[in-house]
Design an enzyme around this catalytic site. Structure first.
Site, PDB file in Angstrom:
ATOM      1  CG  ASP A  70      -0.258  -0.566   2.725  1.00  0.00           C
ATOM      2  OD1 ASP A  70       0.554  -0.891   2.947  1.00  0.00           O
ATOM      3  OD2 ASP A  70      -0.818  -0.506   3.539  1.00  0.00           O
ATOM      4  CG  ASN A 139      -8.910  -0.602  11.626  1.00  0.00           C
ATOM      5  OD1 ASN A 139      -8.441  -1.172  11.410  1.00  0.00           O
ATOM      6  ND2 ASN A 139      -9.514   0.024  11.181  1.00  0.00           N
ATOM      7  CG  HIS A 141      -6.253  -1.675   8.858  1.00  0.00           C
ATOM      8  ND1 HIS A 141      -6.306  -0.850   8.948  1.00  0.00           N
ATOM      9  CD2 HIS A 141      -5.080  -2.414   8.580  1.00  0.00           C
ATOM     10  CE1 HIS A 141      -5.136  -0.120   9.244  1.00  0.00           C
ATOM     11  NE2 HIS A 141      -3.748  -0.523   9.147  1.00  0.00           N
ATOM     12  CD  GLU A 146      -8.859   1.565   7.516  1.00  0.00           C
ATOM     13  OE1 GLU A 146      -8.701   0.603   8.434  1.00  0.00           O
ATOM     14  OE2 GLU A 146      -8.582   2.531   7.877  1.00  0.00           O
TER      15      GLU A 146
HETATM   16  C1  GLP Z   1      -0.931   0.523   8.807  1.00  0.00           C
HETATM   17  C2  GLP Z   1      -0.445  -0.141   7.325  1.00  0.00           C
HETATM   18  C3  GLP Z   1       0.133  -1.802   6.593  1.00  0.00           C
HETATM   19  C4  GLP Z   1       0.536  -2.580   8.687  1.00  0.00           C
HETATM   20  C5  GLP Z   1      -0.718  -2.293   9.600  1.00  0.00           C
HETATM   21  C6  GLP Z   1      -0.304  -2.095  10.699  1.00  0.00           C
HETATM   22  O1  GLP Z   1      -1.696   1.191   8.781  1.00  0.00           O
HETATM   23  N1  GLP Z   1      -0.770   0.099   6.287  1.00  0.00           N
HETATM   24  O2  GLP Z   1       0.100  -2.033   6.004  1.00  0.00           O
HETATM   25  O3  GLP Z   1       0.395  -3.641   8.126  1.00  0.00           O
HETATM   26  O4  GLP Z   1      -0.990  -0.398   9.932  1.00  0.00           O
HETATM   27  O5  GLP Z   1       0.850  -1.210  11.596  1.00  0.00           O
HETATM   28  P1  GLP Z   1       1.968  -1.425  12.527  1.00  0.00           P
HETATM   29  O6  GLP Z   1       2.397  -2.821  11.990  1.00  0.00           O
HETATM   30  O7  GLP Z   1       2.442  -0.430  12.968  1.00  0.00           O
HETATM   31  O8  GLP Z   1       0.887  -1.963  13.638  1.00  0.00           O
END
Ligand code: GLP
Length: 247
Positions: A70, A139, A141, A146
């Site tokens: 992403d 959440n 995702h 989302e």
């Molecule tokens: C972000 C990214 C995801 C990531 C997730 C968790 O918003 N878009 O690709 O895996 O949220 O992030 P983190 O590893 O910082 O908790």
């Protein structure tokens, strides 16, 4: 619990180092490995360990290909706040990936829909993703898919929730209001097409999302629950992230 393999490690470092070791071995067995990669805080120890293994001559990325999940819409690849810059800092500048085999969604593409189509075609041209690693949002995702009444299957433009913008605020000087409202993300089907899928989640803040992901109900309100449909999916956790599931 559904038929995904859940592996629980003593701590985040052990999980990351074990996964890095598996990736290094996969590169030895299959130098043209195609990896799908997440950004976020969770994979940082994994990426640094891969850099360390590369420096020791134990992880050779010369023929490997990567696709990131992403990117923020409107953020240029070389912008310090982009996921692409993040990946350069934490992985790409530490290993010998060929620049032309590093693939990223371009958040500044003039036509985001065409950019998403281009990405799907590039993944197909590379022969598909061998190993897709995904992080887990608080959440539920994955990528930037989302929770919603319906999900888009393939790579698409997505509207970010307030929670996700807050979770990404650190990249944007700590202010959620400056985090872009939209992003481009691989879709759930893009993720599920990978031959092997690993969800990596660490820390107590992910424990509720882990519980909902593994809760046996596949629901668009918990996009990560779609991993239950994959025939070769694993969930890698540290003890803290596994705190709310039955052993
Ligand atoms: C972000 C990214 C995801 C990531 C997730 C968790 O918003 N878009 O690709 O895996 O949220 O992030 P983190 O590893 O910082 O908790």
């Amino acid at each position: 619990m559904a038929d995904v393999r859940v592996r629980i490690f003593a701590d985040a470092r052990t999980a990351a180092h074990t996964l890095a070791g598996e990736i290094a071995r996969a590169l030895t067995d299959h130098p043209q490995l195609v990896l799908g990669l997440p950004s976020g805080r969770t994979p940082i120890p994994l990426y640094h360990e891969l850099g360390r293994l590369h420096a020791l001559g134990r992880a050779d990325f010369a023929q490997a290909t990567t696709f990131n999940l992403d990117e923020f819409l409107g953020v240029a690849p070389d912008d310090p706040r982009s996921y692409q810059t993040f990946m350069r800092q934490h992985l790409f500048d530490r290993v010998n990936l060929a620049r032309r085999r590093i693939h990223f969604l371009d958040g500044t593409a003039a036509d985001p829909a065409a950019e998403c189509d281009r990405y799907e075609r590039a993944i197909a041209r590379a022969g598909g993703i061998d190993l897709q690693i995904v992080g887990l949002g608080v959440n539920g995702h994955i990528g930037f898919n989302e929770p919603a009444p319906a999900l888009l299957a393939n790579t698409h433009r997505v509207r970010l929730t307030g929670l996700t913008r807050r979770a990404n605020a650190a990249l944007f000087g700590g202010q959620a209001s400056t985090v872009p409202k939209d992003a481009l993300s691989a879709g759930i089907a893009t993720i599920l097409r990978a031959r092997r899928l690993v969800v990596l989640a660490t820390g107590a803040s992910k424990a509720s999302a882990v519980k909902r992901m593994l809760g046996e109900r596949v629901t668009t309100q918990v996009p990560a629950s779609f991993v239950l449909l994959h025939a070769n999916a694993e969930v890698w956790l540290d003890r803290a992230a596994a705190g709310k599931i039955k052993p």
